[in-house]
Design an enzyme around this catalytic site. Sequence first.
Site, mmCIF file in Angstrom:
data_model
loop_
_atom_site.group_PDB
_atom_site.id
_atom_site.type_symbol
_atom_site.label_atom_id
_atom_site.label_comp_id
_atom_site.label_asym_id
_atom_site.label_seq_id
_atom_site.Cartn_x
_atom_site.Cartn_y
_atom_site.Cartn_z
ATOM 1 N N GLU A 36 26.365 -60.229 6.154
ATOM 2 C CA GLU A 36 27.346 -60.783 7.094
ATOM 3 C C GLU A 36 26.707 -60.702 8.470
ATOM 4 O O GLU A 36 26.549 -59.621 9.021
ATOM 5 C CB GLU A 36 28.652 -59.992 7.026
ATOM 6 C CG GLU A 36 29.832 -60.778 7.583
ATOM 7 C CD GLU A 36 30.082 -60.518 9.041
ATOM 8 O OE1 GLU A 36 29.395 -61.142 9.884
ATOM 9 O OE2 GLU A 36 30.961 -59.704 9.340
ATOM 10 N N CYS B 62 32.216 -60.371 15.338
ATOM 11 C CA CYS B 62 31.449 -61.429 14.676
ATOM 12 C C CYS B 62 32.300 -62.657 14.448
ATOM 13 O O CYS B 62 31.785 -63.775 14.399
ATOM 14 C CB CYS B 62 30.869 -60.912 13.360
ATOM 15 S SG CYS B 62 32.083 -60.197 12.249
#
Length: 460
Positions: free
Chosen positions: A230, A264
Amino acid sequence: MAIQQTISPVDGSVYVERELADPARVEATLARAVAAQRAWRETPLGQRARYCSAMVDAIVARRDALAEELTWQMGRPIAAGGGEIGGFEERARGMIGLAEAALAPVELPGKPGFTRYITREPLGVSFIVAPWNFPFMTAVNAIVPALMAGNAVILKHSAQTPLCAERLQEAFDAAGLPDGVFQHLHLSHAATEALIRDPRVDHVSFTGSVGGGEMVERNAAGRFIATGLELGGKDPAYVRADADLDAAVDGVMDGAFFNSGQSCCGIERIYVHHDLYDAFVERAVAWVRALKLGNPTDPATTLGPVVKPAAADFVRGQVEEAVAAGARAWIDPGDYPLSRPGSAYLAPQVLTGVDHSMRVMREESFGPVVGIMAVEDDDEAIRLMNDSDFGLTAAVFTRDITVGEALARRLEAGTVFTNRCDYLDPELAWTGVKQSGRGCSLSRLGYETLTRPKSFHLKH
């Protein structure tokens, strides 16, 4: 003896010092994990759930103390620190609750003379490398499902948030988890790479930068093990002409500036239909000017420092380049005395007059800055939203949910929203496209990356 220091963004002091694990300790940790996993995989699922639930109880019971530690380690305002523990609990209990169905054998239609089914077998030892920005919530995405699936876990947390790994260890120990099933190590970069290469590691979960993901792939190459990566984003939001303007401003700007923009899946690019553009910009700038940049230990602070001075200077550089290229900066940094070059404290910024030739609209900023562009219609918005190397999340704000869903289908992102952003639902798959990574965590699908199928074909 190598020492790791955690420099607090609050005041630049050394907040934590820890000795890095030497090869002997790494070896002992691996050996314990392999041995413990053999017994753990045979532990009934209900018992695994009880251990994990007790761990969550132990973390939640320390909410206030952990929030204060988070503030000193990574700079989040103390007023928002407890929310991370709430998110941690939601994700952990969600994944525990999904485990029985996700891990159940796959039963096949009857075939005379045969019994056929597929089980989901644990991989073995899972090595989890967790980031500092949401250090409990990101770590739990992998830790709890890995354990529920029957794997042993070794956690390497960011050097910025080492206490989070230790608190998780303490919580698992308090829960009575068998020795070796969950362990943590403070590791150098070289030791981290060596552990990924070790044949006893069967799975790697990494959350962090694109460069870090490339490191994982290099070191796992040729081993044919599962990796979950990720790697962040440059997430867009589109405000259609029919959107609820006030709700859109509140939702998008919170998505852009919460945690000082260090998310993020935070919003880093905003596209607004030209009919609403001027009003949106006016209200968005007012929203940002109401933020209070200050010492995050002060409950009145709503915008803390970014993680380190270098991160602040990176964002300053993006802003300065954009302004030099013709962008307009709506916020005067002089209104924020703490914000100065070389400091982790950074004035928030709203930019207009931006375009995709500017780094601030292409590179992940990971700070309190956002660019806003006017668009003529849905097609232009979708084209610009997809014009990115990243694809983690994207959001459409509209009163017409049917149109919003249709637009969402055209977006190149792992998660698409209407009328909200910057949120992980543990029952939905968390994944990305392009440089946002690969693999899947959370949801029932997240268990598939933590197990391998085993087919049983039994002739009577």
